[in-house]
Write a protein that holds these residues in place. Structure first.
Motif, PDB file in Angstrom:
ATOM      1  N   PHE A 138       0.864  -1.271  -0.062  1.00  0.00           N
ATOM      2  CA  PHE A 138       0.244  -0.077   0.079  1.00  0.00           C
ATOM      3  C   PHE A 138       0.916   1.187  -0.064  1.00  0.00           C
ATOM      4  O   PHE A 138       1.755   1.431   0.805  1.00  0.00           O
ATOM      5  CB  PHE A 138      -1.109  -0.073   1.263  1.00  0.00           C
ATOM      6  N   SER A 139       0.692   2.033  -1.295  1.00  0.00           N
ATOM      7  CA  SER A 139       1.661   3.274  -1.213  1.00  0.00           C
ATOM      8  C   SER A 139       0.947   4.567  -1.057  1.00  0.00           C
ATOM      9  O   SER A 139      -0.215   4.470  -1.162  1.00  0.00           O
ATOM     10  CB  SER A 139       2.226   3.314  -2.552  1.00  0.00           C
ATOM     11  N   LEU A 140       1.692   5.633  -0.408  1.00  0.00           N
ATOM     12  CA  LEU A 140       0.926   6.751  -0.306  1.00  0.00           C
ATOM     13  C   LEU A 140       1.802   7.675  -1.187  1.00  0.00           C
ATOM     14  O   LEU A 140       3.202   7.753  -1.105  1.00  0.00           O
ATOM     15  CB  LEU A 140       0.893   7.296   1.344  1.00  0.00           C
ATOM     16  N   ILE A 141       1.171   8.495  -1.942  1.00  0.00           N
ATOM     17  CA  ILE A 141       1.647   9.341  -3.053  1.00  0.00           C
ATOM     18  C   ILE A 141       1.525  10.739  -2.957  1.00  0.00           C
ATOM     19  O   ILE A 141       0.330  11.150  -2.660  1.00  0.00           O
ATOM     20  CB  ILE A 141       1.157   9.046  -4.239  1.00  0.00           C
ATOM     21  N   LEU A 142       2.529  11.618  -2.692  1.00  0.00           N
ATOM     22  CA  LEU A 142       2.443  13.189  -2.724  1.00  0.00           C
ATOM     23  C   LEU A 142       2.866  13.773  -4.067  1.00  0.00           C
ATOM     24  O   LEU A 142       4.135  13.446  -4.456  1.00  0.00           O
ATOM     25  CB  LEU A 142       3.301  13.508  -1.562  1.00  0.00           C
ATOM     26  N   GLU A 143       2.131  14.075  -4.848  1.00  0.00           N
ATOM     27  CA  GLU A 143       2.354  14.338  -6.395  1.00  0.00           C
ATOM     28  C   GLU A 143       3.108  15.734  -6.277  1.00  0.00           C
ATOM     29  O   GLU A 143       4.193  15.703  -7.060  1.00  0.00           O
ATOM     30  CB  GLU A 143       1.149  14.453  -7.288  1.00  0.00           C
ATOM     31  N   LEU A 144       2.565  16.583  -5.532  1.00  0.00           N
ATOM     32  CA  LEU A 144       3.413  17.719  -5.449  1.00  0.00           C
ATOM     33  C   LEU A 144       3.495  18.407  -3.763  1.00  0.00           C
ATOM     34  O   LEU A 144       2.786  18.693  -3.144  1.00  0.00           O
ATOM     35  CB  LEU A 144       2.487  18.822  -5.922  1.00  0.00           C
ATOM     36  N   ALA A 145       4.553  18.011  -3.473  1.00  0.00           N
ATOM     37  CA  ALA A 145       4.930  17.804  -1.687  1.00  0.00           C
ATOM     38  C   ALA A 145       4.973  19.339  -1.559  1.00  0.00           C
ATOM     39  O   ALA A 145       5.365  20.313  -2.364  1.00  0.00           O
ATOM     40  CB  ALA A 145       6.015  17.167  -1.532  1.00  0.00           C
ATOM     41  N   THR A 146       4.404  19.715  -0.370  1.00  0.00           N
ATOM     42  CA  THR A 146       4.327  20.983   0.298  1.00  0.00           C
ATOM     43  C   THR A 146       4.910  20.980   1.713  1.00  0.00           C
ATOM     44  O   THR A 146       4.863  19.990   2.270  1.00  0.00           O
ATOM     45  CB  THR A 146       3.001  21.638   0.195  1.00  0.00           C
ATOM     46  N   PRO A 147       5.545  21.933   2.087  1.00  0.00           N
ATOM     47  CA  PRO A 147       5.890  21.978   3.619  1.00  0.00           C
ATOM     48  C   PRO A 147       4.980  21.603   4.421  1.00  0.00           C
ATOM     49  O   PRO A 147       5.271  21.165   5.755  1.00  0.00           O
ATOM     50  CB  PRO A 147       6.496  23.488   4.000  1.00  0.00           C
ATOM     51  N   SER A 148       3.677  21.836   4.295  1.00  0.00           N
ATOM     52  CA  SER A 148       2.652  21.275   5.219  1.00  0.00           C
ATOM     53  C   SER A 148       2.582  20.163   5.408  1.00  0.00           C
ATOM     54  O   SER A 148       1.918  19.486   6.502  1.00  0.00           O
ATOM     55  CB  SER A 148       1.483  21.975   5.054  1.00  0.00           C
ATOM     56  N   GLN A 149       2.963  19.264   4.609  1.00  0.00           N
ATOM     57  CA  GLN A 149       2.997  17.721   4.594  1.00  0.00           C
ATOM     58  C   GLN A 149       4.195  17.203   5.290  1.00  0.00           C
ATOM     59  O   GLN A 149       4.252  16.098   5.350  1.00  0.00           O
ATOM     60  CB  GLN A 149       2.991  17.244   3.128  1.00  0.00           C
ATOM     61  N   THR A 150       5.104  17.896   5.984  1.00  0.00           N
ATOM     62  CA  THR A 150       6.028  17.430   6.967  1.00  0.00           C
ATOM     63  C   THR A 150       5.467  17.070   7.871  1.00  0.00           C
ATOM     64  O   THR A 150       4.713  17.550   8.718  1.00  0.00           O
ATOM     65  CB  THR A 150       7.237  18.621   7.316  1.00  0.00           C
ATOM     66  N   SER A 151       5.933  15.610   8.197  1.00  0.00           N
ATOM     67  CA  SER A 151       5.191  14.913   9.418  1.00  0.00           C
ATOM     68  C   SER A 151       5.870  13.676   9.615  1.00  0.00           C
ATOM     69  O   SER A 151       6.821  13.252   8.947  1.00  0.00           O
ATOM     70  CB  SER A 151       3.613  14.793   8.756  1.00  0.00           C
ATOM     71  N   VAL A 152       5.141  12.778  10.224  1.00  0.00           N
ATOM     72  CA  VAL A 152       5.436  11.207  10.506  1.00  0.00           C
ATOM     73  C   VAL A 152       4.433  10.685  10.185  1.00  0.00           C
ATOM     74  O   VAL A 152       3.061  10.900  10.427  1.00  0.00           O
ATOM     75  CB  VAL A 152       5.767  10.895  12.195  1.00  0.00           C
ATOM     76  N   TYR A 153       4.603   9.904   9.063  1.00  0.00           N
ATOM     77  CA  TYR A 153       3.456   8.892   8.380  1.00  0.00           C
ATOM     78  C   TYR A 153       3.555   7.470   8.849  1.00  0.00           C
ATOM     79  O   TYR A 153       4.788   6.917   8.954  1.00  0.00           O
ATOM     80  CB  TYR A 153       3.600   8.975   6.906  1.00  0.00           C
ATOM     81  N   PHE A 154       2.528   7.002   9.151  1.00  0.00           N
ATOM     82  CA  PHE A 154       2.488   5.782   9.969  1.00  0.00           C
ATOM     83  C   PHE A 154       1.375   4.675   8.800  1.00  0.00           C
ATOM     84  O   PHE A 154       0.266   5.405   8.569  1.00  0.00           O
ATOM     85  CB  PHE A 154       1.731   5.418  11.250  1.00  0.00           C
ATOM     86  N   CYS A 155       1.681   3.640   8.587  1.00  0.00           N
ATOM     87  CA  CYS A 155       0.976   2.849   7.935  1.00  0.00           C
ATOM     88  C   CYS A 155       0.574   1.487   8.781  1.00  0.00           C
ATOM     89  O   CYS A 155       1.257   1.326   9.783  1.00  0.00           O
ATOM     90  CB  CYS A 155       1.679   1.928   6.736  1.00  0.00           C
ATOM     91  N   ALA A 156      -0.657   1.027   8.647  1.00  0.00           N
ATOM     92  CA  ALA A 156      -0.984   0.034   9.355  1.00  0.00           C
ATOM     93  C   ALA A 156      -1.960  -1.120   8.433  1.00  0.00           C
ATOM     94  O   ALA A 156      -2.439  -0.668   7.818  1.00  0.00           O
ATOM     95  CB  ALA A 156      -1.968   0.597  10.577  1.00  0.00           C
ATOM     96  N   SER A 157      -2.054  -2.243   9.100  1.00  0.00           N
ATOM     97  CA  SER A 157      -2.850  -3.257   8.496  1.00  0.00           C
ATOM     98  C   SER A 157      -3.664  -3.597   9.546  1.00  0.00           C
ATOM     99  O   SER A 157      -3.582  -3.569  10.861  1.00  0.00           O
ATOM    100  CB  SER A 157      -2.091  -4.447   7.999  1.00  0.00           C
ATOM    101  N   GLY A 158      -5.187  -4.156   9.183  1.00  0.00           N
ATOM    102  CA  GLY A 158      -6.152  -4.482  10.132  1.00  0.00           C
ATOM    103  C   GLY A 158      -6.830  -5.526  10.068  1.00  0.00           C
ATOM    104  O   GLY A 158      -6.905  -6.125   8.637  1.00  0.00           O
ATOM    105  N   GLU A 159      -7.234  -6.162  11.062  1.00  0.00           N
ATOM    106  CA  GLU A 159      -8.070  -7.432  10.818  1.00  0.00           C
ATOM    107  C   GLU A 159      -9.689  -6.988  10.677  1.00  0.00           C
ATOM    108  O   GLU A 159     -10.040  -6.814  11.817  1.00  0.00           O
ATOM    109  CB  GLU A 159      -7.849  -8.289  12.337  1.00  0.00           C
ATOM    110  N   GLY A 160      -9.845  -7.292   9.566  1.00  0.00           N
ATOM    111  CA  GLY A 160     -11.321  -7.148   9.266  1.00  0.00           C
ATOM    112  C   GLY A 160     -11.824  -5.723   9.553  1.00  0.00           C
ATOM    113  O   GLY A 160     -11.094  -4.830   9.688  1.00  0.00           O
ATOM    114  N   THR A 161     -13.001  -5.549   9.335  1.00  0.00           N
ATOM    115  CA  THR A 161     -13.515  -4.435   9.627  1.00  0.00           C
ATOM    116  C   THR A 161     -13.515  -3.881  10.994  1.00  0.00           C
ATOM    117  O   THR A 161     -14.091  -4.671  11.900  1.00  0.00           O
ATOM    118  CB  THR A 161     -15.012  -4.242   9.063  1.00  0.00           C
TER     119      THR A 161
END
Lengths: 109, 112
Positions: free
Chosen positions: B74-97
């Motif tokens: 699963f990928s996250l794409i920032l096409e045109l990055a901006t300084p406001s997107q400076t952050s820590v990004y976490f990915c998660a997987s989940g068991e069902g709904t």
């Protein structure tokens, strides 16, 4: 507004003591998950509850959907318990979790 | 124990550049999520997916796209990055709904 309100925002405990962290919900939730974020920034699963109480070592968590709250009790606090604790809850009719803003816990020697 | 990995772990990007954050899980979970964490906000949901080929908008999707080419990735794409997107990004997987979520170690992104 925020659907998950955590309190307190910060807490200091001496080693060997205990306390409770609380999450209040502004809507009916069907499940809650508690995490610890450690000093390296990793999110560690503590509990997942759809109801009732779970216990693991020095930690115990309760989820009361009817009264819209969940608690995390820490007893006999140790230095490694320091970190930020988050609760996340999912409302009925929705599928994704809302996170609280966290409780920053410092355990003092 | 569930295994979710993220790459890169740290990234410096320039404003206007394209950034791709990658996530891999070996739990065979259908659901995957991207969150960002900022001081004072906790974690906020950007995009999520119910399975290969599906992506859904979360609470703060503006400026982000997602791609789920397979069960594991699963990928996250920032096409045109901006300084406001400076952050820590976490990915998660989940068991069902609405099941237990398992988080990756996070990616620190700095957009200059």
């Amino acid at each position: 507004g925020d659907q998950v309100e955590q309190s307190p925002s910060a807490l200091s405990l001496h080693e060997g003591t205990g306390s409770a962290l609380r999450c209040n919900f502004t809507t009916t939730m069907r499940a809650v998950q508690w995490f610890q974020q450690n000093s390296r920034g990793s999110l560690i699963n503590l509990f997942y509850l759809a109801s009732g109480t779970k216990e693991n070592g020095r930690l115990k968590s309760t989820f009361n959907s009817k009264e819209s709250y969940s608690t995390l009790h820490i007893r006999d606090a140790q230095l490694e318990d320091s970190g930020t604790y988050f609760c996340a809850a999912v409302s009925t009719g929705y599928q994704n979790f809302y996170f609280g803003k966290g409780t920053s816990l410092t355990v003092i020697p | 124990e569930a295994a979710v990995t993220q790459s890169p772990r740290n990234k410096v990007a320039v404003t206007g550049g394209k950034v791709t954050l990658s996530c891999n899980q070996t739990n065979n979970h259908n659901n995957m999520y991207w969150y960002r964490q900022d001081t004072g906000h906790g974690l906020r949901l950007i995009h999520y997916s119910y399975g290969a080929g599906s992506t859904e908008k979360g609470d703060i999707p503006d400026g982000y796209k997602a791609s789920r080419p397979s069960q594991e990735n699963f990928s996250l794409i920032l096409e045109l990055a901006t300084p406001s997107q400076t952050s820590v990004y976490f990915c998660a997987s989940g068991e069902g709904t609405a099941g237990t979520q398992y988080f990756g170690p996070g990616t620190r992104l700095l957009v200059l």
